[in-house]
Design a protein around this motif. Sequence first.
Motif, PDB file in Angstrom:
ATOM      1  N   ALA A  96       0.822  -1.208   0.000  1.00 24.12           N
ATOM      2  CA  ALA A  96       0.000   0.000   0.000  1.00 24.12           C
ATOM      3  C   ALA A  96       0.857   1.260   0.000  1.00 24.12           C
ATOM      4  CB  ALA A  96      -0.926   0.001   1.212  1.00 24.12           C
ATOM      5  N   ARG A  97       2.113   1.139   0.398  1.00 17.90           N
ATOM      6  CA  ARG A  97       3.008   2.298   0.479  1.00 17.90           C
ATOM      7  C   ARG A  97       4.004   2.359  -0.678  1.00 17.90           C
ATOM      8  NH1 ARG A  97       0.728   1.042   4.861  1.00 17.90           N
ATOM      9  NH2 ARG A  97       0.349   2.501   6.539  1.00 17.90           N
ATOM     10  N   VAL A  98       3.779   1.511  -1.687  1.00 18.03           N
ATOM     11  CA  VAL A  98       4.637   1.518  -2.874  1.00 18.03           C
ATOM     12  C   VAL A  98       3.742   1.852  -4.079  1.00 18.03           C
ATOM     13  CG1 VAL A  98       6.278   0.197  -4.265  1.00 18.03           C
ATOM     14  CG2 VAL A  98       6.108  -0.240  -1.794  1.00 18.03           C
ATOM     15  N   PRO A  99       3.683   3.137  -4.451  1.00 18.09           N
ATOM     16  CA  PRO A  99       2.739   3.556  -5.495  1.00 18.09           C
ATOM     17  C   PRO A  99       2.882   2.802  -6.820  1.00 18.09           C
ATOM     18  CG  PRO A  99       3.651   5.470  -4.380  1.00 18.09           C
ATOM     19  CD  PRO A  99       4.410   4.276  -3.872  1.00 18.09           C
ATOM     20  N   TYR A 100       4.092   2.553  -7.280  1.00 16.61           N
ATOM     21  CA  TYR A 100       4.243   1.868  -8.565  1.00 16.61           C
ATOM     22  C   TYR A 100       3.735   0.432  -8.481  1.00 16.61           C
ATOM     23  CZ  TYR A 100       6.008   0.396 -13.068  1.00 16.61           C
ATOM     24  OH  TYR A 100       6.084  -0.094 -14.347  1.00 16.61           O
ATOM     25  N   ALA A 101       3.979  -0.240  -7.363  1.00 19.63           N
ATOM     26  CA  ALA A 101       3.475  -1.609  -7.195  1.00 19.63           C
ATOM     27  C   ALA A 101       1.947  -1.621  -7.255  1.00 19.63           C
ATOM     28  CB  ALA A 101       3.972  -2.198  -5.875  1.00 19.63           C
ATOM     29  N   ARG A 102       1.324  -0.633  -6.642  1.00 20.59           N
ATOM     30  CA  ARG A 102      -0.145  -0.535  -6.722  1.00 20.59           C
ATOM     31  C   ARG A 102      -0.583  -0.278  -8.154  1.00 20.59           C
ATOM     32  NH1 ARG A 102       0.252   3.298  -2.526  1.00 20.59           N
ATOM     33  NH2 ARG A 102      -0.647   4.808  -3.956  1.00 20.59           N
ATOM     34  N   PHE A 103       0.126   0.606  -8.858  1.00 18.00           N
ATOM     35  CA  PHE A 103      -0.249   0.973 -10.225  1.00 18.00           C
ATOM     36  C   PHE A 103      -0.204  -0.231 -11.171  1.00 18.00           C
ATOM     37  CE2 PHE A 103       1.115   2.422 -14.480  1.00 18.00           C
ATOM     38  CZ  PHE A 103      -0.022   3.136 -14.838  1.00 18.00           C
ATOM     39  N   ILE A 104       0.850  -1.045 -11.076  1.00 17.32           N
ATOM     40  CA  ILE A 104       0.945  -2.180 -12.003  1.00 17.32           C
ATOM     41  C   ILE A 104       0.117  -3.381 -11.542  1.00 17.32           C
ATOM     42  CG2 ILE A 104       3.171  -1.465 -12.940  1.00 17.32           C
ATOM     43  CD1 ILE A 104       4.509  -3.688 -11.269  1.00 17.32           C
ATOM     44  N   GLY A 105      -0.351  -3.385 -10.285  1.00 16.00           N
ATOM     45  CA  GLY A 105      -1.256  -4.431  -9.811  1.00 16.00           C
ATOM     46  C   GLY A 105      -0.601  -5.568  -9.061  1.00 16.00           C
TER      47      GLY A 105
END
Length: 156
Positions: free
Chosen positions: A25-34
């Motif tokens: 939840a605190r890693v924006p790119y990881a959230r963006f790519i799913g």
Amino acid sequence: MLDDFHDAAWLEKTRAEGDVAAWLARVPYARFIGVSASPDAEGDGMVFHLEPHAHNVGNILLPAIHGGVVAAFMETAGTLDLMLATRTPRLPRIVDFSIDYLRAARVIPTHARCRLLREGRRMANVQVKAWQECEEEPVATARLHFVLGVPEDPGA
């Protein structure tokens, strides 16, 4: 103000709970790519997942997931898995990342499993294997080398 990853108490709490979702939840790119994670069915660590999103496509003719997205997924998985596997809470910083692309990653769910090869006082080595439908047919493998740091105590 320190971010949560540098807060020793938060890192220890989430690590003890195996709360990889709090980390993601605190890693924006990881959230963006799913990117997501779930406990391995065999009870041996975590399995990381990359959901198929149209914005992750690199080759629209096949179609296939962009190699950079696959690499980012595997790097994220390796880093977070290492944070769970270390003997004490440690903050890994990547030193070297080597990836072997073995076949096109189609736009279907992709999974990764990590294996801690070595944890020393200052360095760690992790191996990551990514696959789609069959774990015995990986789409990529990677080796990651990390320097291990210690989270800061905000009360100190």
